[in-house]
Design a protein around this motif. Sequence first.
Motif, PDB file in Angstrom:
ATOM      1  N   GLY A   1      50.398  49.196  24.224  1.00 25.82           N
ATOM      2  CA  GLY A   1      50.678  50.519  25.141  1.00 25.82           C
ATOM      3  C   GLY A   1      50.244  49.966  26.536  1.00 25.82           C
ATOM      4  N   GLY A   2      51.322  50.532  27.389  1.00 27.22           N
ATOM      5  CA  GLY A   2      51.063  49.995  28.985  1.00 27.22           C
ATOM      6  C   GLY A   2      51.881  48.817  29.188  1.00 27.22           C
ATOM      7  N   ALA A   3      52.428  47.721  28.192  1.00 27.91           N
ATOM      8  CA  ALA A   3      52.831  46.575  28.381  1.00 27.91           C
ATOM      9  C   ALA A   3      54.402  46.897  28.316  1.00 27.91           C
ATOM     10  N   ALA A   4      54.900  47.918  29.020  1.00 27.65           N
ATOM     11  CA  ALA A   4      56.481  48.296  28.827  1.00 27.65           C
ATOM     12  C   ALA A   4      57.494  47.426  29.476  1.00 27.65           C
ATOM     13  N   ALA A   5      57.100  46.993  30.711  1.00 28.30           N
ATOM     14  CA  ALA A   5      58.006  46.057  31.197  1.00 28.30           C
ATOM     15  C   ALA A   5      58.504  44.729  30.389  1.00 28.30           C
ATOM     16  N   LEU A   6      57.065  44.202  29.764  1.00 32.84           N
ATOM     17  CA  LEU A   6      57.060  42.985  29.129  1.00 32.84           C
ATOM     18  C   LEU A   6      58.160  43.498  27.419  1.00 32.84           C
ATOM     19  N   ILE A   7      57.593  44.451  27.024  1.00 33.58           N
ATOM     20  CA  ILE A   7      58.127  44.771  25.741  1.00 33.58           C
ATOM     21  C   ILE A   7      59.707  44.968  26.033  1.00 33.58           C
TER      22      ILE A   7
ATOM     23  N   ASN B   1      35.860  37.062  29.791  1.00 34.39           N
ATOM     24  CA  ASN B   1      34.497  36.936  29.069  1.00 34.39           C
ATOM     25  C   ASN B   1      34.665  37.788  27.411  1.00 34.39           C
ATOM     26  N   GLU B   2      36.082  37.994  27.356  1.00 38.13           N
ATOM     27  CA  GLU B   2      36.426  38.728  26.236  1.00 38.13           C
ATOM     28  C   GLU B   2      36.152  37.692  24.880  1.00 38.13           C
ATOM     29  N   LYS B   3      35.553  38.167  23.847  1.00 38.01           N
ATOM     30  CA  LYS B   3      35.170  37.449  22.851  1.00 38.01           C
ATOM     31  C   LYS B   3      36.182  37.285  21.506  1.00 38.01           C
ATOM     32  N   SER B   4      37.035  38.763  21.576  1.00 37.23           N
ATOM     33  CA  SER B   4      37.965  39.237  20.514  1.00 37.23           C
ATOM     34  C   SER B   4      39.262  38.185  20.847  1.00 37.23           C
ATOM     35  N   PRO B   5      39.776  37.360  19.907  1.00 39.10           N
ATOM     36  CA  PRO B   5      40.965  36.754  20.150  1.00 39.10           C
ATOM     37  C   PRO B   5      42.168  37.533  20.419  1.00 39.10           C
ATOM     38  N   ILE B   6      42.135  38.626  19.559  1.00 40.23           N
ATOM     39  CA  ILE B   6      43.329  39.643  19.679  1.00 40.23           C
ATOM     40  C   ILE B   6      43.052  40.285  21.119  1.00 40.23           C
ATOM     41  N   GLY B   7      41.879  40.674  21.488  1.00 45.64           N
ATOM     42  CA  GLY B   7      41.741  41.191  22.682  1.00 45.64           C
ATOM     43  C   GLY B   7      42.138  40.660  23.893  1.00 45.64           C
ATOM     44  N   LYS B   8      41.705  39.289  23.834  1.00 42.39           N
ATOM     45  CA  LYS B   8      41.940  38.291  24.899  1.00 42.39           C
ATOM     46  C   LYS B   8      43.457  38.204  25.040  1.00 42.39           C
ATOM     47  N   ASP B   9      44.191  38.065  24.004  1.00 42.15           N
ATOM     48  CA  ASP B   9      45.760  37.930  24.105  1.00 42.15           C
ATOM     49  C   ASP B   9      46.326  39.161  24.675  1.00 42.15           C
ATOM     50  N   ILE B  10      45.655  40.361  24.169  1.00 44.08           N
ATOM     51  CA  ILE B  10      46.117  41.553  24.861  1.00 44.08           C
ATOM     52  C   ILE B  10      46.130  41.727  26.313  1.00 44.08           C
ATOM     53  N   LEU B  11      44.851  41.272  26.894  1.00 46.43           N
ATOM     54  CA  LEU B  11      44.533  41.409  28.169  1.00 46.43           C
ATOM     55  C   LEU B  11      45.607  40.293  29.017  1.00 46.43           C
ATOM     56  N   GLU B  12      45.690  39.242  28.382  1.00 48.41           N
ATOM     57  CA  GLU B  12      46.768  38.365  28.908  1.00 48.41           C
ATOM     58  C   GLU B  12      48.121  38.927  29.091  1.00 48.41           C
ATOM     59  N   LYS B  13      48.515  39.460  28.179  1.00 48.59           N
ATOM     60  CA  LYS B  13      49.895  40.171  28.200  1.00 48.59           C
ATOM     61  C   LYS B  13      49.733  41.275  29.019  1.00 48.59           C
ATOM     62  N   ILE B  14      48.892  42.045  29.350  1.00 46.30           N
ATOM     63  CA  ILE B  14      48.726  43.106  30.265  1.00 46.30           C
ATOM     64  C   ILE B  14      48.879  42.595  31.399  1.00 46.30           C
ATOM     65  N   LEU B  15      48.462  41.432  31.802  1.00 46.11           N
ATOM     66  CA  LEU B  15      48.657  40.989  33.349  1.00 46.11           C
ATOM     67  C   LEU B  15      50.195  40.516  33.620  1.00 46.11           C
ATOM     68  N   LEU B  16      50.621  39.969  32.538  1.00 49.82           N
ATOM     69  CA  LEU B  16      51.909  39.385  32.344  1.00 49.82           C
ATOM     70  C   LEU B  16      52.836  40.227  32.560  1.00 49.82           C
ATOM     71  N   ASN B  17      52.446  41.532  32.063  1.00 50.92           N
ATOM     72  CA  ASN B  17      53.443  42.658  32.265  1.00 50.92           C
ATOM     73  C   ASN B  17      53.295  43.206  33.726  1.00 50.92           C
ATOM     74  N   ALA B  18      52.138  43.215  34.246  1.00 49.15           N
ATOM     75  CA  ALA B  18      52.187  43.599  35.723  1.00 49.15           C
ATOM     76  C   ALA B  18      52.867  42.712  36.805  1.00 49.15           C
ATOM     77  N   ASP B  19      52.626  41.571  36.339  1.00 52.81           N
ATOM     78  CA  ASP B  19      53.525  40.741  37.205  1.00 52.81           C
ATOM     79  C   ASP B  19      55.252  41.049  36.934  1.00 52.81           C
TER      80      ASP B  19
ATOM     81  N   VAL C   1      60.172  47.522  38.291  1.00 54.96           N
ATOM     82  CA  VAL C   1      60.305  48.488  37.271  1.00 54.96           C
ATOM     83  C   VAL C   1      58.872  48.894  37.205  1.00 54.96           C
ATOM     84  N   PRO C   2      58.837  50.071  36.331  1.00 55.41           N
ATOM     85  CA  PRO C   2      57.687  50.968  35.966  1.00 55.41           C
ATOM     86  C   PRO C   2      56.594  49.854  34.893  1.00 55.41           C
ATOM     87  N   ILE C   3      55.544  49.941  35.510  1.00 55.02           N
ATOM     88  CA  ILE C   3      54.694  49.082  34.694  1.00 55.02           C
ATOM     89  C   ILE C   3      54.474  49.638  33.199  1.00 55.02           C
TER      90      ILE C   3
END
Lengths: 183, 279
Positions: A126-132, B38-56, B63-65
């Motif tokens: 959720g919220g990774a809309a540009a990437l998806i 500091n995120e210990k969960s591998p799934i969690g860490k991967d999601i945070l990376e994707k969130i940052l990539l998405n913002a870029d 386009v909208p985040i």
Amino acid sequence: MKEININTPLTLDKVKNLKAGDRVYITGTLYTARDAAHKRLVESIKEGKELPFDVKNSIIYYVGPSPSKPGEVIGSAGPTTSYRMDDYTKDLLNLGLKGMIGKGKRSEDVVKSIVKNKAVYFAAIGGAAALISKSIKSSEIIAYDDLATEAIRKLYVKDFPAIVVVDSEGNNLYNIEVQKYKK
Amino acid sequence: MRKIRVEEITKEVSKMCIKANCDLSEDVLKQIESFKENEKSPIGKDILEKILLNADIASEKQVPICQDTGMAVFFVEIGDRVNIKGNIKKAINEGVRQGYKDGFLRKSVVKDPLIRDNTKDNTPAIIHYDFVEGDKITIHFAPKGFGSENMGKLKMLKPSDGIDGVKDFVLDTVNKAGPNACPPLVVGVGIGGTMEKACLLAKKALFRDLNSYNEKKHIKDLEHELLLKINDLGIGPQGLGGRTTALKVNVETFPTHIAGLPVAVNLNCHVARHLTVEI
């Protein structure tokens, strides 16, 4: 964590192979539907009318995309919260819907119906809309045009990233993973 | 008196709508970055990376985040030495109309909550006015997505429930929201006032910079403690487990009645958009 490429249609053999926690890359057709479209789909089922697409072995993506910029296939298109579709989901699963992509918890009733009908619930970020959006290669409105962002779209996707949250045996990744990190 | 034309307000609001929806602010990006380390969960860490990539990607392509470009919420502070030429409410709504059209942002507002026809231009905006000293207008804007908005709660506690009652209610609200509000969250808490004032304070808290703290020491301590306790819930990024459930807790307070202790919790997703412009 296993990584699995899957192609649509999502037939029973493919569903049985998917386990909660698997990372999947979906290639093929997805149909979009969120709140208003679900209401109409289920009304049509109750009235015995034909649906705008064949639900059997299909995947519905809970999304209302932003408008596409000129030259783009679609705007930003991440998942919306799934529980709002819970009241409508059983009717679609009973018709052979095999996959749903959204985010967030499902009701106990929906999970039971997923197990009974051998289907699967995926989460996208959720919220990774540009990437998806990058994995969406074509988009066409096929029904309920008047609903604008909520219209039903037929998407062709390539390597659409998702994760199996509820598998066909009812294993639920939300419950499994949170326990590991709770203090 | 300083004269400000409403056309100027419309132009600024239109630009704000686009910028806030396409460029995630530095304070949010930095906070995600630091939690990711500091995120210990591998799934969690991967999601945070994707969130940052998405913002870029969103910023680069403008386009909208997130596809949910929200309902447009404003806090407007009007200086007492400002003379506004025209109707400010109309001017802000016109800015929203233009910004959401020109920026290819999603129109997510329905005219009637029960009939549910889309207004097709994302108006009306939700606007809160305040009157301050000075010769400026300050516009604070946040496009508020409803995945997180739907998980907010209000509770009218008893004075005897005290600070422990407040903590329990905030933790319970975040726990029940689980994956639905798109964690990691920003948690806005409003304590005091009346029923509607508490909700307004919680909303206002979401407009604060993530590096800011409440000026009152006992409230700053509460913000800090709540953040630690929320991250002990284990919900993690997208509710798929981990130590990053919230990026920040902001608490705002107001005097209240001898009989009451209203508490409101307004949740924001990790796309915690907020932007301020001074005119």
